[in-house]
Design an enzyme around this catalytic site. Structure first.
Site, PDB file in Angstrom:
ATOM      1  CB  CYS A 126      -0.974  -0.142   1.121  1.00  0.00           C
ATOM      2  SG  CYS A 126      -1.918   1.525   1.211  1.00  0.00           S
ATOM      3  CB  CYS A 130      -0.369   2.374   4.076  1.00  0.00           C
ATOM      4  SG  CYS A 130      -1.966   1.754   3.406  1.00  0.00           S
ATOM      5  CG  ASP A 131       3.318   1.159   4.523  1.00  0.00           C
ATOM      6  OD1 ASP A 131       2.810   1.791   5.408  1.00  0.00           O
ATOM      7  OD2 ASP A 131       3.023  -0.174   4.121  1.00  0.00           O
TER       8      ASP A 131
END
Ligand code: NDP
Length: 318
Positions: free
Chosen positions: A142, A145-146
């Protein structure tokens, strides 16, 4: 309460969508029962359980880890009176009301007036041992997200669909370079998204390429990937600190196949702007019905919608 005395609401799943739905249902005095599931080696809590730091969930200016965030969700559910069963649902019958839900084995059967499906989705992985050892330590599925953990660093994205194009483009705004690795000589992504990638000077493409190993398991962090050219078998090491797998997701909908309308890609079909599924009294929220946003905060938002929809539906149907 006997197992077969119908519950007002049974929530299946324990990610951000399931817990938010359960918290709202509990506060509406519906006394929800959550079946939290034992997926991923016996750990409930969904995809955040394999995420390291979460910096984009509002309300946590100091970053929080995925497992800590899910622990907080669970504690809040319990504090609000949600009853939780730690086991897997093995079968559901949605053909008549009350709906029936079997948990763990055929002997544990529950009945429900309304059902909230929050079983989530899981990222597909390449299946390399090194990839799973380094998950959360540089390997991610992701970018949103990261990605921010790899600011001004070099990253690899694997895949050739819309997700891979989107993730590569997103990461190019944060990282120094993005190497897009694809197993064929053309992408299946939409033309517009491909064009965006082709025009982006930060994205380098390796076609006809397969990843043999993510490096370096011994160091416990990502330092690169060993890649080979599928046409001429040339091998190379591409240095990177982040390795993003973007080869698709699988929604956890096996239980509902043939009972709820699904999209062609297997996700549950909900009525736009609501959590209503094709069966009256069954509501779906979170990633099991969302192949566009897939964020913890959007999952939580649709979990809230499902609880409010269930409450209103019960109010209207007695
Ligand atoms: P897709 O299934 O469309 O693409 C998966 C990609 O990963 C393919 O290029 C495939 O290669 C590759 N792949 C699959 N398995 C492997 C493997 N084992 N090793 C190496 N490569 C592999 O998934 P997406 O997640 O990209 O998209 C899913 C759906 O969501 C699509 O309908 C897409 O259009 C939609 N979507 C829409 C977006 C938007 O409109 N903004 C954004 C993201 C997704 P190959 O091509 O060789 O099969």
């Amino acid at each position: 309460m006997s197992l077969l005395e119908p519950r007002n609401v049974i929530v299946i799943g324990s990610g951000p969508a399931g817990h938010t739905a359960a918290i709202y249902a509990s506060r509406a005095n519906l006394k929800p029962l959550m079946i939290e599931g034992l997926a991923r080696g016996g750990i409930p809590g969904g995809q955040l359980m394999i995420t390291n730091d979460v910096e984009n969930y509002p309300g946590f200016p100091e970053k929080i880890t995925g497992p800590d965030l899910m622990k907080a969700f669970r504690e809040q559910s319990i504090a609000q009176g949600v009853e939780i069963i730690t086991d897997d649902v093995i079968k559901v019958d949605l053909t008549a009301r009350p709906f029936r839900v079997w948990v763990g084995d055929e002997k544990s059967e529950y009945a429900a007036r309304t059902l909230i499906v929050a079983t989530g989705a899981q990222a597909k992985w390449l299946g390399l041992a090194s990839e799973s050892s380094l998950q959360g330590r540089g390997v991610s599925a992701c970018a949103v997200c990261d990605g921010a953990f790899f600011r001004n660093q070099d990253v690899i994205v694997v895949g050739g669909g819309d997700t891979a194009m989107e993730e590569a483009t997103y990461l190019s705004g944060i990282c120094r370079t993005v190497t897009l690795v694809h197993r064929r000589d053309s992408f299946r992504a939409s033309k517009t998204m491909q064009e965006r990638v082709f025009k982006n000077p930060k994205i380098k493409i390796l076609y006809n390429s397969a990843v043999d190993e993510v490096l370096d398991v011994d160091k416990g962090e990502v330092t690169g990937a060993r890649i080979h050219d599928l046409k001429n078998n040339e091998k190379r090491i591409v240095p990177c600190t982040g390795f993003f797998v973007a080869i698709g997701h699988t929604p956890n909908t096996d239980l509902f196949a043939g009972q709820l309308d699904l999209h062609d890609n297997g996700y549950i079909r909900t009525k736009p702007g609501s959590s209503y599924t094709s069966v009256a009294g069954v509501f779906a929220c979170g990633d099991v019905q969302d192949f566009t946003y897939r964020q913890a905060v959007t999952a939580a938002g649709t979990g809230c919608m499902a609880a409010l929809d269930a409450e209103r539906w019960m109010g209207a149907h007695g």
